[in-house]
Scaffold this active site. Structure first.
Site, PDB file in Angstrom:
ATOM      1  N   ASP A   1       8.778 -10.648  -3.612  1.00  0.00           N
ATOM      2  CA  ASP A   1       8.218  -9.374  -3.142  1.00  0.00           C
ATOM      3  C   ASP A   1       8.378  -9.187  -1.642  1.00  0.00           C
ATOM      4  O   ASP A   1       8.168  -8.080  -1.131  1.00  0.00           O
ATOM      5  CB  ASP A   1       6.740  -9.285  -3.505  1.00  0.00           C
TER       6      ASP A   1
ATOM      7  N   ARG B   1       6.405  -1.311  -0.870  1.00  0.00           N
ATOM      8  CA  ARG B   1       6.957  -2.337   0.017  1.00  0.00           C
ATOM      9  C   ARG B   1       8.132  -1.799   0.834  1.00  0.00           C
ATOM     10  O   ARG B   1       8.347  -2.230   1.971  1.00  0.00           O
ATOM     11  CB  ARG B   1       7.347  -3.570  -0.793  1.00  0.00           C
TER      12      ARG B   1
END
Length: 443
Positions: free
Chosen positions: A324, A400
């Site tokens: 991530d 993100r």
């Protein structure tokens, strides 16, 4: 009608200084709610991430019978229904943008005698669910998905479900967790074999709630086995700060000259610290203060000071422990000396967006020299100099991507505009105010 996009323009502000905390770990927050909902009695959770993804999990569990309340002080109380006690939801379970909610809750439902329909937003509806559908179907669940194994989908649970021994075809903590959660209400022993270790929050928390779980190493990989028809005990849980959220501040302080910050209470689970390893290989100045254990998870405060970064070839075996955090790493690489090769991360293609293509396009738009590969990016850094900036970049409904581009903007010559900053609320609602505070712009 979806809400209109929330444009946000960011500009270089000078050094970042002071202290900051990050929201509770998203992975742990999801699991804490789910296991508390299956325990008999009252569990209490401190530090729960109150982003949209975790709230989607809470709403789904309420729809299946759990009582979940937020206290005035920000603590959460959950009265569970017991393993096997989930109720038929009265309407479709809206997962919003949360792939973790979807895949893990599919595992929970798969071994209960109920039917649930899972829906999500446009981004989530493009994400593949076949990797979870396959093992849960073998266990007996009847799953009807949209073309390509995507949402919306309907899952009819099996009771009793069939225990399986399943080898993960790709490194995925979500698939592992879905099978183990299905195994909770399945008679016999359900085993997952992972050739490449992935984050182990599910194993730690299942054991903490009292499940009969074993982990052993073998020539095939780690074998995680759970004995079904479990009785879970309610717990008091303290959720550490999310290392995936801390990643943005780590990179921001590393690239902005003169920066010196402390990020408090960051989860340091070794299956989650790949970005710290990669940044240190690049020369980042990251030190751990007051390393300790909270709620069965290692945590520490992190002091991060600006340092010249040098390009590296990112070791592919770090991918599972930083999957991530690659967008943030790509930003660090854009300011390093030399050309960074960050490959071996094809999984990024099927996240909230195609994060390889999204970051290649966005970094190119603000002046970085990027070469896109099937499984990652090659980035020629500036050697610490600012990027030109001066562009509007697409966040593609991906929190993100939005936060990564926001920190890149802090070391650009001209302001950078995010076409939509709203997705940040899925994991870090206070991100921009905390970034402003570090930059001395107030809250």
């Amino acid at each position: 009608m979806p809400p209109p996009p929330l444009h946000r323009t960011l500009a270089a502000t000078g050094p970042l200084t002071g202290g900051v905390t990050v929201p509770g770990d998203k992975s742990i927050s999801h699991r804490a709610l789910m296991l508390a909902a299956l325990a008999v009695g009252e569990s209490r959770i401190e530090g729960l991430l109150e982003g949209e993804d975790v709230l989607a999990t809470a709403a789904a569990l309420r729809a299946m019978g759990a009582r979940i309340e937020r206290g005035a002080a920000g603590d959460w109380r959950v009265w569970g229904v017991g393993v096997g006690g989930l109720l038929q939801p009265g309407q479709a379970l809206d997962m919003g943008n949360s792939g973790t909610s979807t895949r893990l809750l599919m595992g929970l439902v798969a071994s209960h005698p109920i039917t649930a329909t899972f829906i999500g937003d446009a981004s989530l509806s493009r994400r593949p669910m076949a990797r979870v559908i396959t093992p849960l179907s073998v266990m007996g669940a009847d799953i009807t998905a949209s073309p390509g194994g995507r949402l919306p989908l309907m899952l009819r649970g099996a009771c009793p479900a069939v225990p399986i021994r399943y080898t993960l075809p790709v490194a995925s903590a979500q698939v592992k967790s879905a099978v183990l959660l299905a195994g909770l209400n399945t008679p016999g022993i359900t085993s997952v074999i992972e050739p490449v270790p992935t984050r182990d929050h599910s194993e730690r928390m299942l054991a903490g709630f009292g499940a009969a779980l074993t982990v052993e190493d073998s020539p095939e990989g780690r074998i995680i086995s759970i004995t079904g028809e479990a009785e879970l005990r309610p717990q008091q849980i303290v959720v550490p700060g999310d290392p995936s959220s801390a990643a943005f501040f780590m990179v921001a302080a590393s690239i902005v000259p003169g920066s010196d910050i402390v990020i408090g209470n960051v989860g340091m689970n070794p299956t989650r610290t790949g970005l710290i390893t990669a940044l240190r290989l690049m020369g980042a100045d990251i030190s751990e203060i007051d390393a300790r254990e909270v709620g069965g998870e290692p945590v520490a405060d992190l002091r991060v000071r600006h340092a010249p970064l040098t390009a590296i070839t990112v070791p592919p075996d770090l991918a599972p422990s930083m999957i991530d955090e690659y967008p943030a790493l790509f930003v660090a690489a854009a300011f390093a000396q030399g050309t960074t090769r960050a490959l071996g991360a094809e999984e990024l293609r099927v996240k909230e967006s195609d994060r390889i293509a999204a970051m290649a396009t966005a970094l190119g738009a603000i002046g970085a020299r990027v070469t896109e590969h099937r499984d990652g990016l090659e980035i020629a850094g500036t050697g610490g100099e600012p990027l030109p900036g001066g562009a509007t970049v697409a966040t593609l409904l991906d929190h993100r991507i939005a936060m990564s581009l926001a920190i890149a903007a802090l070391h650009c010559r001209a302001p950078v505009t995010l076409d939509d900053a709203a997705p940040v609320a899925t994991s870090f609602p206070d991100f921009f105010s905390r970034l402003d505070a570090l930059a001395g712009n107030g809250v």
